[in-house]
Scaffold this motif. Structure first.
Motif, PDB file in Angstrom:
ATOM      1  N   ASN A 166       0.499  -1.186   0.056  1.00 52.06           N
ATOM      2  CA  ASN A 166      -0.100   0.033  -0.029  1.00 52.06           C
ATOM      3  C   ASN A 166       0.757   1.299   0.177  1.00 52.06           C
ATOM      4  OD1 ASN A 166      -3.087  -0.383   0.290  1.00 52.06           O
ATOM      5  ND2 ASN A 166      -2.218  -2.078   1.095  1.00 52.06           N
ATOM      6  N   GLY A 167       2.099   1.262   0.683  1.00 50.48           N
ATOM      7  CA  GLY A 167       2.768   2.434   0.692  1.00 50.48           C
ATOM      8  C   GLY A 167       3.439   2.858  -0.760  1.00 50.48           C
ATOM      9  N   PRO A 168       3.943   1.836  -1.538  1.00 55.11           N
ATOM     10  CA  PRO A 168       4.243   2.053  -3.023  1.00 55.11           C
ATOM     11  C   PRO A 168       3.202   2.523  -4.051  1.00 55.11           C
ATOM     12  CG  PRO A 168       5.496   0.291  -2.202  1.00 55.11           C
ATOM     13  CD  PRO A 168       4.277   0.363  -1.090  1.00 55.11           C
ATOM     14  N   THR A 169       2.095   1.675  -3.669  1.00 54.03           N
ATOM     15  CA  THR A 169       0.812   2.076  -4.444  1.00 54.03           C
ATOM     16  C   THR A 169       0.492   3.421  -4.342  1.00 54.03           C
ATOM     17  OG1 THR A 169       0.004  -0.382  -4.612  1.00 54.03           O
ATOM     18  CG2 THR A 169      -1.534   1.330  -4.789  1.00 54.03           C
ATOM     19  N   GLY A 170       0.168   3.886  -3.043  1.00 50.61           N
ATOM     20  CA  GLY A 170       0.055   5.257  -2.726  1.00 50.61           C
ATOM     21  C   GLY A 170       0.828   6.189  -3.384  1.00 50.61           C
ATOM     22  N   ILE A 171       2.031   5.985  -3.204  1.00 53.15           N
ATOM     23  CA  ILE A 171       3.133   6.869  -3.908  1.00 53.15           C
ATOM     24  C   ILE A 171       2.863   6.870  -5.552  1.00 53.15           C
ATOM     25  CG2 ILE A 171       5.538   7.170  -4.470  1.00 53.15           C
ATOM     26  CD1 ILE A 171       6.309   5.960  -1.539  1.00 53.15           C
ATOM     27  N   VAL A 172       2.504   5.688  -6.101  1.00 53.87           N
ATOM     28  CA  VAL A 172       2.296   5.823  -7.494  1.00 53.87           C
ATOM     29  C   VAL A 172       1.038   6.798  -7.698  1.00 53.87           C
ATOM     30  CG1 VAL A 172       1.339   4.328  -9.400  1.00 53.87           C
ATOM     31  CG2 VAL A 172       3.028   3.493  -7.901  1.00 53.87           C
ATOM     32  N   PHE A 173      -0.072   6.601  -7.091  1.00 51.86           N
ATOM     33  CA  PHE A 173      -1.084   7.305  -7.288  1.00 51.86           C
ATOM     34  C   PHE A 173      -1.055   8.831  -6.904  1.00 51.86           C
ATOM     35  CE2 PHE A 173      -4.106   3.520  -6.024  1.00 51.86           C
ATOM     36  CZ  PHE A 173      -3.912   3.144  -7.430  1.00 51.86           C
ATOM     37  N   ALA A 174      -0.228   8.895  -5.911  1.00 52.31           N
ATOM     38  CA  ALA A 174       0.125  10.612  -5.557  1.00 52.31           C
ATOM     39  C   ALA A 174       1.003  11.099  -6.702  1.00 52.31           C
ATOM     40  CB  ALA A 174       0.886  10.771  -4.591  1.00 52.31           C
ATOM     41  N   ARG A 175       1.972  10.540  -7.089  1.00 51.25           N
ATOM     42  CA  ARG A 175       2.881  11.058  -8.433  1.00 51.25           C
ATOM     43  C   ARG A 175       2.139  11.109  -9.790  1.00 51.25           C
ATOM     44  NH1 ARG A 175       8.800   8.399  -6.603  1.00 51.25           N
ATOM     45  NH2 ARG A 175       8.917   9.827  -4.943  1.00 51.25           N
ATOM     46  N   LEU A 176       1.098  10.491  -9.918  1.00 49.96           N
ATOM     47  CA  LEU A 176       0.149  10.477 -10.975  1.00 49.96           C
ATOM     48  C   LEU A 176      -1.194  11.458 -11.040  1.00 49.96           C
ATOM     49  CD1 LEU A 176      -0.104   6.673 -11.943  1.00 49.96           C
ATOM     50  CD2 LEU A 176       1.273   8.439 -13.148  1.00 49.96           C
ATOM     51  N   GLY A 177      -1.175  12.229  -9.815  1.00 50.41           N
ATOM     52  CA  GLY A 177      -2.088  13.050  -9.473  1.00 50.41           C
ATOM     53  C   GLY A 177      -3.362  12.626  -9.262  1.00 50.41           C
ATOM     54  N   ARG A 178      -3.192  11.577  -8.587  1.00 47.54           N
ATOM     55  CA  ARG A 178      -4.595  10.878  -8.134  1.00 47.54           C
ATOM     56  C   ARG A 178      -4.646  10.660  -6.480  1.00 47.54           C
ATOM     57  NH1 ARG A 178      -5.818   5.374 -11.313  1.00 47.54           N
ATOM     58  NH2 ARG A 178      -7.889   5.801 -10.414  1.00 47.54           N
ATOM     59  N   TYR A 179      -4.826  12.065  -6.091  1.00 45.05           N
ATOM     60  CA  TYR A 179      -4.622  12.294  -4.778  1.00 45.05           C
ATOM     61  C   TYR A 179      -5.614  11.913  -3.712  1.00 45.05           C
ATOM     62  CZ  TYR A 179      -1.229  15.675  -6.587  1.00 45.05           C
ATOM     63  OH  TYR A 179      -0.002  15.943  -7.326  1.00 45.05           O
ATOM     64  N   PRO A 180      -6.839  11.676  -4.072  1.00 49.50           N
ATOM     65  CA  PRO A 180      -7.762  11.272  -3.260  1.00 49.50           C
ATOM     66  C   PRO A 180      -7.653   9.584  -2.985  1.00 49.50           C
ATOM     67  CG  PRO A 180      -9.025  12.616  -4.904  1.00 49.50           C
ATOM     68  CD  PRO A 180      -7.537  12.594  -5.440  1.00 49.50           C
ATOM     69  N   LEU A 181      -7.495   9.027  -4.050  1.00 46.68           N
ATOM     70  CA  LEU A 181      -7.109   7.528  -3.674  1.00 46.68           C
ATOM     71  C   LEU A 181      -5.761   7.346  -3.029  1.00 46.68           C
ATOM     72  CD1 LEU A 181      -7.523   5.466  -7.087  1.00 46.68           C
ATOM     73  CD2 LEU A 181      -8.348   5.033  -4.864  1.00 46.68           C
ATOM     74  N   ALA A 182      -4.750   7.988  -3.116  1.00 44.26           N
ATOM     75  CA  ALA A 182      -3.564   8.208  -2.418  1.00 44.26           C
ATOM     76  C   ALA A 182      -3.804   8.456  -0.973  1.00 44.26           C
ATOM     77  CB  ALA A 182      -2.467   9.111  -2.825  1.00 44.26           C
ATOM     78  N   THR A 183      -4.720   9.382  -0.665  1.00 45.81           N
ATOM     79  CA  THR A 183      -4.989  10.003   0.653  1.00 45.81           C
ATOM     80  C   THR A 183      -5.800   8.758   1.367  1.00 45.81           C
ATOM     81  OG1 THR A 183      -4.906  12.118   0.037  1.00 45.81           O
ATOM     82  CG2 THR A 183      -6.343  11.531   1.922  1.00 45.81           C
ATOM     83  N   ARG A 184      -6.747   8.089   0.668  1.00 45.68           N
ATOM     84  CA  ARG A 184      -7.299   7.103   1.195  1.00 45.68           C
ATOM     85  C   ARG A 184      -6.261   5.874   1.811  1.00 45.68           C
ATOM     86  NH1 ARG A 184     -12.556   4.388  -0.949  1.00 45.68           N
ATOM     87  NH2 ARG A 184     -12.723   3.509   1.400  1.00 45.68           N
TER      88      ARG A 184
END
Length: 380
Positions: A166-184
């Motif tokens: 989940n840590g790396p997946t969240g980083i991927v989402f954040a770097r792709l601009g998908r902040y709501p998913l990364a925040t969840r």
């Protein structure tokens, strides 16, 4: 280093760059080989000295190669050259070919690690050839997200939801601009996996049973710190800054001794401390805020990186002019033999009898040198 007057002299950014060059040279000369004679490919042989099966890439370890791409991006960003840029696509393409099924597999942590590396290769070095792979990985990670929990499992069809996925997946989402998913995902990690006593992040949890797996691994702290730092920068939400500050302090208390990150492992574990160092360096240079706590967190993160790198460098073994790092950065590295290669057990790779022979251990050493350059060049 000390001067003639006995005063300590901090290595300069230029000196750390030289050391990172040598760490890269060691990996290139000992581990990188063409995959099955296919032109334009390079893959990391997982052991040195290598067995015949390792040289033929019967064993290759997807997520180790993802970190090879990621640290190769570090080198290309630090000192761009055509050879370094070509290497990014050469390794990525070799991964796709050797994986047989293309870019993806059944492990969300593996795919997230590669997505991080490919996103950086495209964004910072303009390696547009990786775009199709990044899209495929993003689609898999998105499909794996379970809204009911706010997280992805370790692998497909698993009930185990852990920080290393989940840590790396969240980083991927954040770097792709998908902040709501990364925040969840960040909120889920903090709510579900944070040890209230130490402030550290547990390994994972089985859902829906709620059975916690309580081991405390250094890379769980690293990826959580990286995710919170990304969100602190891009969302401006104070809770992400606060969590990052708290986690740096917890790492310093529980994973550092004498200024140096502790632990000793080969196999998959050989990457754990290098991953922690990577995201400590990220926090040191990126974590926002000018309050005392935030300034201190950045300084602490940078100090851990520099002191760990100094210890690892001082304890290196030189082989034909290039460094060989040990799994424990506070102890002298030892020359490995051919016997005692690691094995795949239960989805994880065990360490070689001499952990120094494992590509994972040497990648962590290279990451450490690149991270020391990063924080020193930033004046930290």
């Amino acid at each position: 280093m000390t001067s003639r007057t006995g005063r300590n002299i901090e290595p300069s950014a230029a000196l750390w760059s030289e050391r990172a060059d040598l760490a890269e040279s060691a990996i290139v000369s000992r581990h990188l080989r063409t995959l099955w004679g296919i032109p334009g490919t390079q893959l990391g042989v997982v052991g040195w000295p290598a067995t015949k099966r390792e040289r033929g890439f019967a064993f290759w370890h997807y997520w180790w190669q993802a970190h090879l791409v990621d640290v190769a991006v570090d080198a290309a960003n630090r000192a761009p050259t055509p050879a370094r840029q070509r290497r990014l696509w050469a390794v990525a393409q070799a991964m796709r070919i050797r994986n047989l099924s293309g870019w993806t597999n059944n492990y969300y942590d593996d795919m997230a690690w590669l997505a991080i590396a490919l996103e950086r290769a495209e964004r910072t070095q303009g390696v547009t050839e990786v775009r199709g792979g990044l899209l495929a990985l993003e689609q898999e990670l998105t499909a794996g997200f379970v809204p009911e929990y706010g997280a992805v499992p370790w692998r497909k069809q698993s009930d185990f939801f852990n920080a290393p996925a989940n840590g790396p997946t969240g980083i991927v989402f954040a770097r792709l601009g998908r902040y709501p998913l990364a925040t969840r995902i960040a909120d889920w990690i903090d709510d579900t996996l944070r040890d209230k006593e130490t402030g550290l992040i547990f390994d994972g949890i089985h859902l829906p049973s709620g059975e916690l797996e309580r081991p405390l691994y250094s890379y769980c702290q690293g990826v959580t710190l990286g995710l919170e730092t990304e969100l602190a920068v891009h969302t401006g939400e104070p809770r992400h800054v606060d969590r990052a500050v708290r986690l740096v302090a917890a790492v310093n208390e529980h994973f550092v001794a004498g200024g140096v990150v502790t632990g000793e492992s080969g196999g998959d574990g050989g990457l754990f401390n290098g991953i922690l160092i990577r995201y400590l360096a990220l926090a040191a240079v990126m974590l926002p805020g000018e309050d005392d706590a935030q300034v201190q967190a950045r300084r602490t993160a940078a100090t851990i990186v520099r002191d760990s790198a100094t210890a690892a460098w001082n304890n290196r073994l030189e082989v034909e002019g290039d460094p060989l790092f040990g799994p424990n950065w506070k102890l002298p590295a030892r020359l490995p033999g051919l016997a005692g290669a690691g094995a795949l057990e239960g989805g994880s790779v065990t360490g070689s009898r001499s952990p120094e022979r494992d590509l994972s251990v040497q990648l962590s050493g290279w990451m450490l040198m690149e991270a020391a350059h990063t924080v020193t060049a930033a004046g930290l």
